[in-house]
Motif scaffolding. Structure first.
Motif, PDB file in Angstrom:
ATOM      1  N   LEU A  86       0.957  -1.137   0.061  1.00  0.00           N
ATOM      2  CA  LEU A  86       0.029   0.066  -0.088  1.00  0.00           C
ATOM      3  C   LEU A  86       0.916   1.242   0.047  1.00  0.00           C
ATOM      4  N   SER A  87       0.405   2.019  -0.610  1.00  0.00           N
ATOM      5  CA  SER A  87       1.340   3.539  -0.757  1.00  0.00           C
ATOM      6  C   SER A  87       1.330   4.112   0.756  1.00  0.00           C
ATOM      7  N   GLY A  88       2.234   4.822   0.750  1.00  0.00           N
ATOM      8  CA  GLY A  88       2.533   5.374   2.269  1.00  0.00           C
ATOM      9  C   GLY A  88       1.300   6.156   2.952  1.00  0.00           C
ATOM     10  N   GLU A  89       0.743   6.880   1.825  1.00  0.00           N
ATOM     11  CA  GLU A  89      -0.381   7.675   2.387  1.00  0.00           C
ATOM     12  C   GLU A  89      -1.458   6.629   2.640  1.00  0.00           C
ATOM     13  N   ALA A  90      -1.874   5.631   1.731  1.00  0.00           N
ATOM     14  CA  ALA A  90      -2.814   4.576   2.089  1.00  0.00           C
ATOM     15  C   ALA A  90      -2.623   4.149   3.415  1.00  0.00           C
ATOM     16  N   GLN A  91      -1.273   3.872   3.910  1.00  0.00           N
ATOM     17  CA  GLN A  91      -0.993   3.092   4.993  1.00  0.00           C
ATOM     18  C   GLN A  91      -1.266   3.897   6.128  1.00  0.00           C
ATOM     19  N   LYS A  92      -1.067   5.140   6.199  1.00  0.00           N
ATOM     20  CA  LYS A  92      -1.143   6.043   7.602  1.00  0.00           C
ATOM     21  C   LYS A  92      -2.319   6.840   7.458  1.00  0.00           C
ATOM     22  N   GLU A  93      -3.144   7.111   6.249  1.00  0.00           N
ATOM     23  CA  GLU A  93      -4.208   8.014   6.264  1.00  0.00           C
ATOM     24  C   GLU A  93      -5.536   7.214   5.798  1.00  0.00           C
ATOM     25  N   LEU A  94      -6.567   7.765   6.133  1.00  0.00           N
ATOM     26  CA  LEU A  94      -7.844   7.207   5.388  1.00  0.00           C
ATOM     27  C   LEU A  94      -7.682   7.379   3.806  1.00  0.00           C
ATOM     28  N   THR A  95      -7.976   6.178   3.239  1.00  0.00           N
ATOM     29  CA  THR A  95      -7.989   5.878   1.664  1.00  0.00           C
ATOM     30  C   THR A  95      -9.232   6.528   1.247  1.00  0.00           C
ATOM     31  N   PRO A  96      -9.258   7.793   0.455  1.00  0.00           N
ATOM     32  CA  PRO A  96     -10.379   8.262  -0.250  1.00  0.00           C
ATOM     33  C   PRO A  96     -10.542   7.661  -1.666  1.00  0.00           C
ATOM     34  N   ALA A  97     -11.786   7.650  -2.068  1.00  0.00           N
ATOM     35  CA  ALA A  97     -12.172   7.041  -3.155  1.00  0.00           C
ATOM     36  C   ALA A  97     -11.412   8.000  -4.461  1.00  0.00           C
ATOM     37  N   PRO A  98     -10.991   7.088  -5.294  1.00  0.00           N
ATOM     38  CA  PRO A  98     -10.400   8.011  -6.132  1.00  0.00           C
ATOM     39  C   PRO A  98     -11.634   8.823  -7.072  1.00  0.00           C
ATOM     40  N   LYS A  99     -11.272   9.850  -7.698  1.00  0.00           N
ATOM     41  CA  LYS A  99     -11.990  10.923  -8.386  1.00  0.00           C
ATOM     42  C   LYS A  99     -12.635  10.068  -9.516  1.00  0.00           C
ATOM     43  N   ARG A 100     -13.939  10.494  -9.532  1.00  0.00           N
ATOM     44  CA  ARG A 100     -14.709   9.799 -10.854  1.00  0.00           C
ATOM     45  C   ARG A 100     -14.812   8.407 -10.966  1.00  0.00           C
ATOM     46  N   SER A 101     -14.686   7.989  -9.741  1.00  0.00           N
ATOM     47  CA  SER A 101     -14.442   6.224  -9.774  1.00  0.00           C
ATOM     48  C   SER A 101     -15.617   5.428  -8.768  1.00  0.00           C
TER      49      SER A 101
END
Length: 408
Positions: A86-101
């Motif tokens: 998982l990317s660094g941001e995905a590991q330490k933060e809440l993972t937002p939904a990708p835009k227009r997805s």
């Protein structure tokens, strides 16, 4: 290509990485094969692909395609050749939904939860909504992990999200909003008037009519507001929140209080059993007259009052909270009892109607709809909340979750 491989989703490819430092491709292929119950013949087979006719394993090719998509979305990153995490941001933060997805988080026979922004779903829904029951993020001065705006921007932020929901509302359908009470003017014990401004804006801009201002009395609400009640001592502790009920057509409103009757008290049952009123009584102000035998007929229950006393914690939430804790996921800080959602689901809809929530959180609205035979749709921007919320639906017919952790 087998049906399992054909329907392999990006969510399913992402799920095994949750709670892991990294995975090699070989480990990932093995976990997904077990999850999809693929026979060894599928894992070993190769077939010609493309104009060159180069032979490839179709399963591995499909997984690698999803890996590249998730990398592009910033969810996965390559550690080294053949190893991902998982990317660094995905590991330490809440993972937002990708835009227009719009991605499926989980579903049952009656409904589904989507990992997506509400705007990307409801603008093209194409189906009539009977009830939208939701609790938008409160306009708190200190931003929460899931994101929120302050009171000055709240209405301009919320109305565009609610507009496509309102447009999909059937005639006489309802919008019910649980909104925060403890919002104050900056540095002042004076309460904000944002609820009043929001009420007027929903009427003036979206054509909604206010039907009722319910009070959700929460006897287990933590003491607060701390600054003004416990420190400055100029306020009482707050024990309620607002629940605002709107409709697009008061004349056609789809409401029936017989669907949410309250159980009679033992005292009332004894009163009815004794025959009701014993003698003629006329109120001195002329407001009402009671005749002998009044209120002596048996009824199925009492009409609910517009003050709903319901503790904010309920056992139905516990599987989701336990799952979040066991898998190192951030738990949603807002706790809405499923009893509150169920009350409005029963009151404002019938079996088979569509109930939605554009701010899904713990998917409590969906759970209330599921328990009462209504179809449902919830959207939530944060992946971690949905992974936990799915545990509340594991006993529901047709439950499926491509986002689940492999060890769930």
């Amino acid at each position: 290509m087998t049906e399992q491989i054909k329907h392999l989703s990006a969510e399913a490819v992402m799920a095994p990485f949750v709670g892991r430092d990294h995975l090699t491709n070989r480990e990932l292929f093995g976990q997904l094969a077990l999850q999809l119950d693929l026979p060894e013949s599928v894992l070993d087979s190769r077939a010609p692909v493309g104009k060159s006719g180069k032979e490839c394993n179709l399963f591995e090719r499909k997984v690698r395609w999803h890996q590249q998509t998730l990398k592009h979305l910033g969810v996965l990153e390559r550690v080294d050749r053949g190893t991902w995490r998982l990317s660094g941001e995905a590991q330490k933060e809440l993972t937002p939904a990708p835009k227009r997805s719009v991605l499926l988080a989980f579903s049952t026979d009656l409904g589904c939860a989507l990992w997506a922004s509400a705007e990307d779903v409801f603008s093209g829904l194409g189906e009539e909504i009977t009830l939208a029951f939701t609790s938008p993020p409160y306009p708190l001065a200190k931003q929460r992990a899931y994101g929120n705006v302050d009171q000055t921007a709240y209405i301009d932020w919320l109305l565009p999200i609610m507009e496509p929901v309102v447009k999909s509302l059937r005639p006489g359908g309802s919008i019910v909003l649980n909104v925060g009470n403890d919002i104050f003017m900056p540095g002042s014990p004076a309460r904000s008037l944002y609820v009043e401004r929001l009420t007027l804006a929903l009427h003036d801009s979206l054509g909604l009519h206010l039907m009722e201002r319910f009070v959700w009395h929460n006897p287990t609400k933590p003491p607060g507001p701390v600054q003004w009640a416990s420190i400055k001592r100029v306020h009482h502790n707050t024990a309620y929140e607002h629940v605002l009920w709107f409709t697009n057509d008061p004349e056609l409103v789809l409401a029936d209080n017989r669907r949410c009757l309250q159980e009679h008290t033992e005292k009332h049952r004894r009163f009815v059993g004794s025959g009701g009123v014993k003698r003629y009584t006329r109120n001195t102000g002329g407001a009402y007259t009671l005749r002998e035998g009044s209120f002596g007929a048996h009824t199925e229950g009492a009409i609910a009052r517009n003050v709903l006393t319901i503790p904010h914690r309920c056992p139905d939430q516990q599987p989701a909270r336990d799952f979040a804790s066991a898998n190192g996921l951030q738990a949603h800080p807002a706790l809405m009892p499923v009893r509150l959602a169920e009350h409005f689901v029963r009151f404002l809809s019938e079996a088979g109607d569509l109930i939605v929530d554009p701010f899904g959180g713990w998917a409590t609205t969906g759970r209330g709809a599921e328990l009462n035979g209504r179809r449902w749709l919830v959207t939530e921007r944060c992946r971690e909340y949905l992974m936990a919320a799915a545990q509340r639906f594991r006993d529901a017919p047709g439950f499926y979750s491509p986002m689940e952790c492999s060890n769930a």
